[in-house]
Write a protein that holds these residues in place. Structure first.
Motif, short mmCIF file in Angstrom:
data_model
loop_
_atom_site.label_atom_id
_atom_site.label_comp_id
_atom_site.label_asym_id
_atom_site.label_seq_id
_atom_site.Cartn_x
_atom_site.Cartn_y
_atom_site.Cartn_z
N ALA A 1 0.83 -1.20 0.00
CA ALA A 1 0.00 0.00 0.00
C ALA A 1 0.87 1.25 0.00
CB ALA A 1 -0.93 0.00 1.21
N GLY A 2 1.94 1.24 0.78
CA GLY A 2 2.85 2.38 0.80
C GLY A 2 3.48 2.63 -0.55
N SER A 3 3.87 1.57 -1.23
CA SER A 3 4.47 1.70 -2.56
C SER A 3 3.46 2.26 -3.56
CB SER A 3 4.97 0.35 -3.06
OG SER A 3 6.05 -0.07 -2.27
N LEU A 4 2.24 1.75 -3.50
CA LEU A 4 1.20 2.23 -4.42
C LEU A 4 0.87 3.69 -4.17
CD1 LEU A 4 -1.16 -0.87 -4.48
CD2 LEU A 4 0.31 -0.04 -6.32
N ILE A 5 0.82 4.09 -2.92
CA ILE A 5 0.53 5.49 -2.59
C ILE A 5 1.66 6.38 -3.10
CG2 ILE A 5 0.32 7.13 -0.67
CD1 ILE A 5 -1.26 4.88 0.80
N GLY A 6 2.89 5.94 -2.90
CA GLY A 6 4.03 6.71 -3.41
C GLY A 6 4.01 6.84 -4.91
N ALA A 7 3.68 5.76 -5.60
CA ALA A 7 3.61 5.79 -7.07
C ALA A 7 2.49 6.70 -7.54
CB ALA A 7 3.41 4.38 -7.62
N ALA A 8 1.36 6.65 -6.86
CA ALA A 8 0.24 7.52 -7.23
C ALA A 8 0.60 8.98 -7.02
CB ALA A 8 -1.00 7.15 -6.42
N GLY A 9 1.30 9.27 -5.92
CA GLY A 9 1.73 10.64 -5.67
C GLY A 9 2.66 11.16 -6.75
N GLU A 10 3.58 10.32 -7.18
CA GLU A 10 4.50 10.71 -8.25
C GLU A 10 3.76 10.94 -9.56
OE1 GLU A 10 7.72 11.97 -10.17
OE2 GLU A 10 7.56 11.64 -8.01
N MET A 11 2.77 10.10 -9.84
CA MET A 11 1.98 10.25 -11.05
C MET A 11 1.22 11.58 -11.02
SD MET A 11 -0.93 7.75 -12.69
CE MET A 11 -2.06 7.99 -11.34
N VAL A 12 0.68 11.95 -9.87
CA VAL A 12 -0.03 13.22 -9.75
C VAL A 12 0.93 14.39 -9.97
CG1 VAL A 12 -1.26 14.72 -8.12
CG2 VAL A 12 -1.88 12.32 -8.30
N ARG A 13 2.13 14.30 -9.41
CA ARG A 13 3.12 15.37 -9.61
C ARG A 13 3.49 15.51 -11.09
NH1 ARG A 13 4.65 13.77 -4.49
NH2 ARG A 13 5.97 12.06 -5.17
N ARG A 14 3.71 14.38 -11.77
CA ARG A 14 4.05 14.44 -13.20
C ARG A 14 2.89 15.02 -14.01
NH1 ARG A 14 5.89 9.02 -12.52
NH2 ARG A 14 4.12 8.37 -13.77
N SER A 15 1.67 14.62 -13.66
CA SER A 15 0.50 15.14 -14.37
C SER A 15 0.38 16.64 -14.18
CB SER A 15 -0.77 14.45 -13.87
OG SER A 15 -0.75 13.08 -14.16
N ALA A 16 0.62 17.12 -12.97
CA ALA A 16 0.55 18.56 -12.71
C ALA A 16 1.58 19.31 -13.53
CB ALA A 16 0.74 18.83 -11.22
#
Length: 60
Positions: free
Chosen positions: A17-32
């Protein structure tokens, strides 16, 4: 302990879950970052169109 057998699966689930949350956060940053870039591109295009229209108006 009666529930000691649950510790390894719970730890694995928490790590996943921690890995998935980190990956999702990075995806949001790249999208922004990409969205900001699109906005800058649109602004530059708008400026070029305005310059083109003004040059046409000057010729009238």
């Amino acid at each position: 302990m009666l529930c000691a057998f649950l510790v390894p699966p719970a730890t694995m689930a928490a790590d996943a879950a921690g890995s998935l949350i980190g990956a999702a956060g990075e995806m949001v940053r790249r999208s922004a970052t990409e969205i900001v870039g699109v906005g800058a591109d649109l602004e530059a295009y708008e400026q070029k169109v305005l310059e083109w229209v003004r040059s046409l108006e000057a010729g009238l």
